[in-house]
Design a protein around this motif. Sequence first.
Motif, PDB file in Angstrom:
ATOM      1  N   CYS A  71      -6.437   7.223   0.905  1.00 48.51           N
ATOM      2  CA  CYS A  71      -7.032   5.894   0.691  1.00 48.51           C
ATOM      3  C   CYS A  71      -7.874   5.454   1.884  1.00 48.51           C
ATOM      4  N   PRO A  72      -9.185   5.221   1.659  1.00 51.37           N
ATOM      5  CA  PRO A  72     -10.040   4.802   2.772  1.00 51.37           C
ATOM      6  C   PRO A  72      -9.708   3.386   3.263  1.00 51.37           C
ATOM      7  N   VAL A  73      -9.076   2.585   2.425  1.00 48.09           N
ATOM      8  CA  VAL A  73      -8.710   1.227   2.832  1.00 48.09           C
ATOM      9  C   VAL A  73      -7.463   1.270   3.716  1.00 48.09           C
ATOM     10  N   TYR A  74      -6.459   1.981   3.252  1.00 47.11           N
ATOM     11  CA  TYR A  74      -5.222   2.130   4.020  1.00 47.11           C
ATOM     12  C   TYR A  74      -5.508   2.666   5.422  1.00 47.11           C
ATOM     13  N   LYS A  75      -6.405   3.663   5.471  1.00 53.99           N
ATOM     14  CA  LYS A  75      -6.730   4.334   6.730  1.00 53.99           C
ATOM     15  C   LYS A  75      -7.198   3.411   7.845  1.00 53.99           C
ATOM     16  N   GLN A  76      -7.845   2.317   7.478  1.00 49.82           N
ATOM     17  CA  GLN A  76      -8.413   1.435   8.506  1.00 49.82           C
ATOM     18  C   GLN A  76      -7.342   0.598   9.191  1.00 49.82           C
ATOM     19  N   THR A  77      -6.214   0.393   8.519  1.00 53.23           N
ATOM     20  CA  THR A  77      -5.230  -0.546   9.066  1.00 53.23           C
ATOM     21  C   THR A  77      -3.834   0.036   9.187  1.00 53.23           C
ATOM     22  N   GLY A  78      -3.518   1.064   8.413  1.00 55.58           N
ATOM     23  CA  GLY A  78      -2.115   1.478   8.298  1.00 55.58           C
ATOM     24  C   GLY A  78      -1.367   0.485   7.428  1.00 55.58           C
ATOM     25  N   GLY A  79      -0.068   0.659   7.333  1.00 52.55           N
ATOM     26  CA  GLY A  79       0.713  -0.066   6.342  1.00 52.55           C
ATOM     27  C   GLY A  79       1.060  -1.505   6.671  1.00 52.55           C
ATOM     28  N   HIS A  80       1.039  -1.867   7.954  1.00 56.32           N
ATOM     29  CA  HIS A  80       1.542  -3.203   8.300  1.00 56.32           C
ATOM     30  C   HIS A  80       0.697  -4.334   7.734  1.00 56.32           C
ATOM     31  N   ALA A  81      -0.591  -4.051   7.477  1.00 57.92           N
ATOM     32  CA  ALA A  81      -1.456  -5.094   6.939  1.00 57.92           C
ATOM     33  C   ALA A  81      -0.973  -5.586   5.574  1.00 57.92           C
ATOM     34  N   TYR A  82      -0.299  -4.722   4.838  1.00 54.24           N
ATOM     35  CA  TYR A  82       0.101  -5.054   3.462  1.00 54.24           C
ATOM     36  C   TYR A  82       1.276  -6.015   3.422  1.00 54.24           C
ATOM     37  N   GLY A  83       1.923  -6.180   4.560  1.00 58.93           N
ATOM     38  CA  GLY A  83       2.916  -7.249   4.676  1.00 58.93           C
ATOM     39  C   GLY A  83       4.243  -7.012   3.982  1.00 58.93           C
ATOM     40  N   TRP A  84       4.477  -5.778   3.501  1.00 59.34           N
ATOM     41  CA  TRP A  84       5.794  -5.479   2.941  1.00 59.34           C
ATOM     42  C   TRP A  84       6.054  -3.986   3.020  1.00 59.34           C
ATOM     43  N   VAL A  85       7.195  -3.575   2.482  1.00 58.18           N
ATOM     44  CA  VAL A  85       7.669  -2.206   2.657  1.00 58.18           C
ATOM     45  C   VAL A  85       6.691  -1.159   2.104  1.00 58.18           C
ATOM     46  N   TYR A  86       6.245  -1.381   0.861  1.00 59.51           N
ATOM     47  CA  TYR A  86       5.375  -0.398   0.218  1.00 59.51           C
ATOM     48  C   TYR A  86       3.928  -0.813   0.439  1.00 59.51           C
ATOM     49  N   SER A  87       3.154   0.080   1.048  1.00 52.16           N
ATOM     50  CA  SER A  87       1.786  -0.264   1.397  1.00 52.16           C
ATOM     51  C   SER A  87       0.822   0.690   0.712  1.00 52.16           C
ATOM     52  N   GLY A  88      -0.434   0.562   1.049  1.00 49.94           N
ATOM     53  CA  GLY A  88      -1.447   1.447   0.486  1.00 49.94           C
ATOM     54  C   GLY A  88      -1.615   1.215  -0.998  1.00 49.94           C
ATOM     55  N   PRO A  89      -2.273   2.132  -1.680  1.00 49.05           N
ATOM     56  CA  PRO A  89      -2.549   1.929  -3.111  1.00 49.05           C
ATOM     57  C   PRO A  89      -1.291   1.669  -3.942  1.00 49.05           C
ATOM     58  N   ILE A  90      -0.243   2.432  -3.717  1.00 49.32           N
ATOM     59  CA  ILE A  90       0.956   2.203  -4.534  1.00 49.32           C
ATOM     60  C   ILE A  90       1.554   0.833  -4.211  1.00 49.32           C
ATOM     61  N   GLY A  91       1.542   0.454  -2.940  1.00 47.84           N
ATOM     62  CA  GLY A  91       2.047  -0.874  -2.586  1.00 47.84           C
ATOM     63  C   GLY A  91       1.252  -1.979  -3.274  1.00 47.84           C
ATOM     64  N   ALA A  92      -0.067  -1.772  -3.354  1.00 48.60           N
ATOM     65  CA  ALA A  92      -0.928  -2.800  -3.940  1.00 48.60           C
ATOM     66  C   ALA A  92      -0.650  -3.024  -5.419  1.00 48.60           C
ATOM     67  N   VAL A  93      -0.077  -2.025  -6.095  1.00 45.53           N
ATOM     68  CA  VAL A  93       0.243  -2.222  -7.508  1.00 45.53           C
ATOM     69  C   VAL A  93       1.746  -2.343  -7.782  1.00 45.53           C
ATOM     70  N   LEU A  94       2.552  -1.889  -6.833  1.00 43.03           N
ATOM     71  CA  LEU A  94       4.006  -1.974  -7.037  1.00 43.03           C
ATOM     72  C   LEU A  94       4.561  -3.301  -6.509  1.00 43.03           C
ATOM     73  N   ASP A  95       4.063  -3.726  -5.351  1.00 44.93           N
ATOM     74  CA  ASP A  95       4.591  -4.953  -4.752  1.00 44.93           C
ATOM     75  C   ASP A  95       4.446  -6.178  -5.663  1.00 44.93           C
ATOM     76  N   PRO A  96       3.296  -6.355  -6.331  1.00 44.35           N
ATOM     77  CA  PRO A  96       3.218  -7.493  -7.247  1.00 44.35           C
ATOM     78  C   PRO A  96       4.268  -7.421  -8.352  1.00 44.35           C
TER      79      PRO A  96
END
Lengths: 200, 464, 234
Positions: B321-346
């Motif tokens: 994921c080119p988006v995840y790569k710029q920040t790593g997981g902490h930007a997503y603000g919860w346990v699951y980050s990146g593309p799967i986090g973006a659709v699983l966390d909601p």
Amino acid sequence: MSAARDATTTRDEILSRVRSALSGRTGLPHPGPLDTQGEGGVGALSSRLERNGARVERLEPGAAPGEWLSHLLERLVHEREPSIAVGHGVPARLIPPLPSAPPEEASVGISVAWGAAAETGTLVLPATEGRRVQLLVPLHVVWLEKEHIHARLGDALDSTRQRGLGAAVGLHSGPSKSADIGRTLVTGVHGPGQLVVAVL
Amino acid sequence: MDVRSRDYADLARTIIEDTPGVRKAVSGATAAFDAARRRAYAEIDAEAWRRWAEGVKNHVLTHLDQYLEEAEARLQENGAKVHWAGNAQEARHIVAELAQARGVRSVVKGKSMLTEEIELNPALEERGIHVYETDLGEYILQLLDEAPSHILGPAIHRSLEDVQALFADRLGTAADALPDDLAAAARTELRARFQEADMGVSGGNFLVAETGTLALIENEGNIRLTTSLPRIHVALVGIEKLLPTFGDLAGFLQLTARAGTGQAIGCFVSLIQGPATAPGDDGPEEVHIVLVDNGRTDVLADEHAWETLRCVRCGACLNTCPVYKQTGGHAYGWVYSGPIGAVLDPGLLGLEQTAPLPFASSLCGACFDACPVRIPIPDLLLHWRRAAQARGLTPLSERAGLKAFTAMATRPALYRYLGRVGPRLAGSSLFRRLPVLSGWTEHREPPEPSPRRFRDLWSEGIGE
Amino acid sequence: MKVALFVTCLADHYFAEAAADAVRLLRHLGCEVSFPNTQTCCGQPAHNAGMAEEALKMAEHTSGVLKDAEHVVVPSGSCAAMITKAYPALGLGNGPSSRTWELGAFVRRHLDIASLGRGLEGRSVAYHQGCHALRELGLETESIELLEGAGAHVVDWPSATECCGFGGLFSTKMPPVSTAMADAKLDSLPQVDWVVSGDPGCLLQLSSRARRTGNDLRFRHLASVLWEAADGRA
Ligand code: SF4
């Protein structure tokens, strides 16, 4: 309310939530087995194991296994007096004439694999031989009979199941490793840092 | 872990602007993982394997009640104890009570995202129980008091220099110690923890209903130790982790490894059926499996989002994921980050708490191609975006802007008229002040409009 | 062959000359080109933002505009993917989807042209494949084959298939992330004469970021470069 009733209630609630989530949904069929089309034989197993960072040695024809292993260990272990921990059920002829020690202290652990899968370079190790011997030593030697090599992991697992899965089975396919520090590969992080497969 | 997903944009900005080392470390690590995954996929008929894995997971999820009951029955026959937890609090309670009742003083842990999700460690520590993370990356993070930033490489956002400084301070290693020496220091420290622990806590990659087999994949050997040395083993397993048959394992063990790290299989796999009873087996006396829902049945009920439950947590979508790569997981603000986090966390937390996450994507689609179970992440991002818009969870200006644009663009005459002047305003100060557009010019020059529109060129006649 | 050009809102306003070059190229290849005058935007901005109703309105409008077209050619992989992939998903299966082509794919696959001429001899080019062209339409090599067929050297660009960070609304909603993505692409760019792409959005993103960081690279739309290939002009 007793703790036991609490527990059953939670269980039933979860199952009923699952059922109501699935109500009106079509059950989809299982696609059947996956053919992974692995290649078999000692050659395929060795090349995969070596890619995984393990070392494969073949018993020289006519050599006494225990003595042969002893010589091999002389080259691999840079200790004056290497000590060995041996798994339950390792036949006497496969045990090198070296002083023994508990797995916590031994420099070498010696196991016999139930089977192997060439496509992944995997050795099947039953818990009944003692898990510490497989895990706590820096160097792990696993004896493997040629006839026990399967091409595919699925077949190796099937034959393990027929023999009995027991409480646990360990699949070892290479030395312990990690790249968690600065992306540099290090071996022997927790489990054995060297895996030597001795093919009979 | 507090949910901070609402602050995604701010968290991402802070990471990119204030800690450029994170972007560098994460980009490097994920690029290496992703390249390894591509090579590993190229060796197999990846398309066929992925379709197969998707099919098996779809089957198990659409028969989940039956397989849960089957798994429970097999595990009980094997002598394991099965617990059910409806939510995080119940899961914490089960483990903490168990530990206390058995007089547990110290716990060793194998890496488990689910234990992060349910915040297990603080619940044990509150009761005076020591908890030691034993995965090398997790151990580093525990010393730093930080959350994991990647499913597979929890500390990939940290550089060698970071670990050198940390271990010099905490373990007394040399300031310029090499990775080998650092790992050896951690090993020595943790070996003692393994030997004194009364309880080992793990997650679970798969739980096979047919045999009651818990499968755990790893490379370090710490999970085998966690599940073998202490007298009690507790595994926390999400209810979506089931596989129907033992025969399914071989495919999933291989595909998960190939997707995640590019290996043919993890160096160590534990297949655990229950407590050690046979002579010679020096494993645990007790095995407890805690089946955790914590929002998963809600996700299962969502006719689109249920597909996220196929996830095997391989991390391939993060790595590509080119988006995840710029920040790593902490930007997503919860346990699951990146593309799967973006659709699983909601799905797990609700959209109110996570609304920006589905928008944290350029919809490039790389995640779908990488995913071993073919989760349609781009479609699900759109699914959650639609839900967020419908529920008014996005800025009003954004919705109003798109409505106005649509009103204009469905009226060709108006569109033609406004199109003559609009782009010319782009360079003006007005453009820079509009909220949507200032986002463009903050980091970029305004786009340069063509001197004449195409439609003007067309009506004048385009010569060859 | 009759071809309707769907110019796209971005190309209409920001790549007008390139769109004109697309017309020149298509005519040169024997197509009769029309430009349905009531066309506006394909609806992708609304669709990707999750504005379902607006996306549908736009898709209906555009489907209506293109209903009589034999073939639709789009100088944008992203908008072509919107029409061919998203319209059916929105319930407009009988719309222009099956007749719509991205420009490079139309020339290379549908017209089956391998070489347009030798007009790009000696040029070194980095080709950015837009994500939707690449992953939704499965276009990997079409445009590159045309560039190479005209003598251009298409350089190895490690991040050629990686997203430029545009993503429409994403670029203004998450600007630091979006521009960091552009930087990641630009940082790995080898020395070239031009950066070429068939997607106006990607070109705007990359060129606007390059200009801000003082990078004087030349960015060109595929249509202009292909016309140059055919025409041999500098
Ligand atoms: S969504 Fe797919 S790629 Fe991402 S972690 Fe889950 S299984 Fe892996």
